[in-house]
Design an enzyme around this catalytic site. Structure first.
Site, PDB file in Angstrom:
ATOM      1  N   ASP A  39     -30.047  -3.243  38.821  1.00  9.69           N
ATOM      2  CA  ASP A  39     -30.765  -4.422  39.289  1.00  9.69           C
ATOM      3  C   ASP A  39     -29.766  -5.579  39.267  1.00  9.69           C
ATOM      4  O   ASP A  39     -28.847  -5.596  38.461  1.00  9.69           O
ATOM      5  CB  ASP A  39     -31.954  -4.693  38.362  1.00  9.69           C
ATOM      6  CG  ASP A  39     -32.901  -5.718  38.954  1.00  9.69           C
ATOM      7  OD1 ASP A  39     -32.644  -6.198  40.081  1.00  9.69           O
ATOM      8  OD2 ASP A  39     -33.900  -6.049  38.292  1.00  9.69           O
ATOM      9  N   GLY A  41     -31.357 -10.852  38.821  1.00  8.86           N
ATOM     10  CA  GLY A  41     -32.142 -12.028  39.216  1.00  8.86           C
ATOM     11  C   GLY A  41     -33.373 -12.192  38.348  1.00  8.86           C
ATOM     12  O   GLY A  41     -33.627 -13.260  37.802  1.00  8.86           O
ATOM     13  N   PHE A  42     -34.098 -11.110  38.163  1.00  9.04           N
ATOM     14  CA  PHE A  42     -35.338 -11.168  37.393  1.00  9.04           C
ATOM     15  C   PHE A  42     -35.073 -11.623  35.954  1.00  9.04           C
ATOM     16  O   PHE A  42     -35.811 -12.445  35.403  1.00  9.04           O
ATOM     17  CB  PHE A  42     -36.027  -9.800  37.402  1.00  9.04           C
ATOM     18  CG  PHE A  42     -37.322  -9.776  36.647  1.00  9.04           C
ATOM     19  CD1 PHE A  42     -38.476 -10.283  37.216  1.00  9.04           C
ATOM     20  CD2 PHE A  42     -37.381  -9.264  35.356  1.00  9.04           C
ATOM     21  CE1 PHE A  42     -39.680 -10.275  36.508  1.00  9.04           C
ATOM     22  CE2 PHE A  42     -38.578  -9.252  34.647  1.00  9.04           C
ATOM     23  CZ  PHE A  42     -39.726  -9.762  35.225  1.00  9.04           C
ATOM     24  N   ASP A  79     -31.840 -12.023  44.089  1.00 10.73           N
ATOM     25  CA  ASP A  79     -33.000 -12.627  44.752  1.00 10.73           C
ATOM     26  C   ASP A  79     -33.634 -13.645  43.829  1.00 10.73           C
ATOM     27  O   ASP A  79     -33.331 -13.687  42.642  1.00 10.73           O
ATOM     28  CB  ASP A  79     -34.033 -11.551  45.157  1.00 10.73           C
ATOM     29  CG  ASP A  79     -34.577 -10.788  43.958  1.00 10.73           C
ATOM     30  OD1 ASP A  79     -33.885 -10.732  42.911  1.00 10.73           O
ATOM     31  OD2 ASP A  79     -35.677 -10.229  44.051  1.00 10.73           O
ATOM     32  N   ASP A  86     -39.427   2.341  39.148  1.00 13.62           N
ATOM     33  CA  ASP A  86     -38.910   2.275  37.782  1.00 13.62           C
ATOM     34  C   ASP A  86     -39.897   1.472  36.967  1.00 13.62           C
ATOM     35  O   ASP A  86     -40.629   0.650  37.515  1.00 13.62           O
ATOM     36  CB  ASP A  86     -37.554   1.555  37.734  1.00 13.62           C
ATOM     37  CG  ASP A  86     -37.726   0.051  37.835  1.00 13.62           C
ATOM     38  OD1 ASP A  86     -37.933  -0.443  38.958  1.00 13.62           O
ATOM     39  OD2 ASP A  86     -37.706  -0.636  36.798  1.00 13.62           O
ATOM     40  N   CYS A 116     -49.013  19.723  27.987  1.00 11.13           N
ATOM     41  CA  CYS A 116     -47.641  19.281  28.252  1.00 11.13           C
ATOM     42  C   CYS A 116     -46.635  20.324  27.782  1.00 11.13           C
ATOM     43  O   CYS A 116     -46.766  20.882  26.694  1.00 11.13           O
ATOM     44  CB  CYS A 116     -47.386  17.944  27.547  1.00 11.13           C
ATOM     45  SG  CYS A 116     -45.715  17.314  27.759  1.00 11.13           S
ATOM     46  N   CYS A 151     -43.376  19.696  27.358  1.00 12.68           N
ATOM     47  CA  CYS A 151     -42.149  19.024  26.908  1.00 12.68           C
ATOM     48  C   CYS A 151     -41.694  19.588  25.556  1.00 12.68           C
ATOM     49  O   CYS A 151     -42.467  20.213  24.831  1.00 12.68           O
ATOM     50  CB  CYS A 151     -42.364  17.504  26.838  1.00 12.68           C
ATOM     51  SG  CYS A 151     -42.983  16.904  25.261  1.00 12.68           S
ATOM     52  N   CYS A 172     -44.012  18.494  22.607  1.00 12.04           N
ATOM     53  CA  CYS A 172     -45.322  19.138  22.540  1.00 12.04           C
ATOM     54  C   CYS A 172     -45.211  20.629  22.213  1.00 12.04           C
ATOM     55  O   CYS A 172     -46.150  21.219  21.680  1.00 12.04           O
ATOM     56  CB  CYS A 172     -46.077  18.920  23.845  1.00 12.04           C
ATOM     57  SG  CYS A 172     -46.584  17.199  24.067  1.00 12.04           S
ATOM     58  N   HIS A 205     -41.344  12.649  25.015  1.00 11.18           N
ATOM     59  CA  HIS A 205     -42.619  13.074  25.603  1.00 11.18           C
ATOM     60  C   HIS A 205     -42.999  12.185  26.791  1.00 11.18           C
ATOM     61  O   HIS A 205     -43.345  12.682  27.860  1.00 11.18           O
ATOM     62  CB  HIS A 205     -43.757  13.080  24.573  1.00 11.18           C
ATOM     63  CG  HIS A 205     -45.094  13.175  25.232  1.00 11.18           C
ATOM     64  ND1 HIS A 205     -45.606  14.367  25.700  1.00 11.18           N
ATOM     65  CD2 HIS A 205     -45.969  12.197  25.615  1.00 11.18           C
ATOM     66  CE1 HIS A 205     -46.767  14.132  26.313  1.00 11.18           C
ATOM     67  NE2 HIS A 205     -47.003  12.820  26.278  1.00 11.18           N
TER      68      HIS A 205
HETATM   69 ZN   LIG Z   1     -45.168  16.383  25.699  1.00 18.84          ZN
END
Ligand SMILES: [Zn+2]
Length: 379
Positions: free
Chosen positions: A92, A95-96, A146, A268, A306, A308, A311, A337
């Protein structure tokens, strides 16, 4: 070096599945990009990010310029080498952050003068200097400087601001073109606050610049969510179909399929990482606060659906214990996770687009999220 390929467009919505080719690899779109502001996705090693299947992460120009400085990073071989991340990076422009973090900010036609949020030292960003800083970082995709319009503002203020950002986009392009065969590509940012006519004007002016991709900015700044969707919908028809669209700073898991349905390819958001550190997990059953006493003796994984690594291995009771005792591991496991939940969610969306099942997925998601919202009440 930079090329966008659309593999499939959903027949009923504007969703598309594609491939974004960058100097540091190919990214399957739509894509969710974890936020690594300071050259680190908080709580994650680069190996963990690779294992989770992240193909692109974000860096932030303002923060990296302040610390450790873009010249230091350039001298160490660029941001990829500095942080040992061989996959893609989007930066980025900062600017923000200049508008939200720094003190005593003053902007004019030339750029923005600001004081560092850390030590009060004075700095100046222009559309040209932010391109040069991002060239030094060596990001695959850089963003123009910007002006971030606050919400709400009058039509007149939004128009003046949008036009300044459009002039800055032109100057950024001019600077970007000075590096022959610049490996870093440049996206301009559509502004125009919550006014469809300004969004259209902004998009049209930027499309004239004929850059490789387009961002939609100035959203998720406090406006009601239906308005955010309306602004994306108002902008999309004025952007070239064949180029990637990136909506900055969105969204929650239930919103992501909605953005995809509006034709968005890249997103994002800090939610999965920031919320993880605060003990909040996104699950297929809705949001879960792992610190809740009811999980103290719960042997089940955080999300039974899940797959992952967290999990598959740990219980709610253990995660709650880690969180309650302030163990570092709590942030790490919660982040793994949540990022998996986001990245896998996006992979599911992509599969649904490719198999022409996206509309069904979208409807199911809306129903599931309604049910989850009801269940959330007792969480
Ligand atoms: Zn998970």
């Amino acid at each position: 070096m930079f090329r966008f390929e659309i593999l499939k467009t959903d027949p009923l919505t504007k969703a598309r599945a594609g491939l974004l080719h960058t100097p540091h690899g190919t990214i399957e779109t739509p894509v969710f990009m974890p936020v690594g502001t300071l050259g680190s996705v908080k709580g994650m090693t680069q190996q963990m990010l690779e294992d989770l299947g992240a193909r692109i992460i974000l860096g932030n120009t303002y923060h990296l310029y302040i610390r450790p400085g873009h010249e230091l990073i350039r001298n160490l071989g660029g941001l990829h080498k500095f942080m040992s991340w061989d996959r893609s990076i989007l930066t980025d422009s900062g600017g923000f952050q200049v508008f939200s973090l720094s003190k005593l900010r003053k902007n004019d036609e030339q750029g923005v003068t600001f004081r560092s949020h850390l030590d009060g030292s004075q700095h100046f960003f222009s559309p040209e200097s932010t391109v040069l800083i991002q060239n030094a970082l060596g990001s695959d995709i850089q963003m123009q400087l910007d002006e971030c319009t606050p919400y709400p503002v009058s039509h007149e203020t939004a128009r003046t601001s949008m036009q300044l950002s459009a002039r800055w986009a032109e100057r950024a392009k001019h600077e970007w073109l000075k590096t022959p065969a610049n490996p870093s590509t440049l996206f301009p940012i559509v502004q125009g606050s919550m006014f469809p006519d300004l969004r259209r004007e902004s998009a049209e002016r930027l499309v004239d610049l004929d850059l490789p991709g387009y961002a939609i900015g100035g959203l998720s700044v406090g406006e009601p969510r239906p308005l955010t969707f309306d602004m994306v919908a108002a902008t999309e028809p004025h952007l070239p179909t064949e180029k990637p669209r990136y909506v900055m700073g969105v969204g929650s898991p239930e919103e992501i399929p909605e953005y995809v349905a509006l034709g968005v390819d890249m997103m994002d958001c800090v939610l999965p990482t920031r919320n993880a550190r605060n003990g909040m997990l996104f699950t297929s059953q809705g949001r879960m606060h792992i610190g809740n006493a009811r999980y103290a003796t719960d042997p089940r994984p955080p999300d039974e659906k899940c797959a992952c690594p967290v999990c598959r291995r740990y219980s709610r009771a253990y995660l709650r214990h880690l969180y309650q005792t302030g163990e570092l591991l709590a942030s790490i496991l919660n982040t793994i996770h949540n990022l998996f939940f986001y990245l896998e969610g996006m992979r599911e969306i992509r599969r649904a687009i490719l198999t022409e099942e996206f509309s069904g997925y979208l409807q199911a998601n809306r129903r599931a999220m309604q049910d989850a919202a009801v269940a959330d009440g007792d969480g």
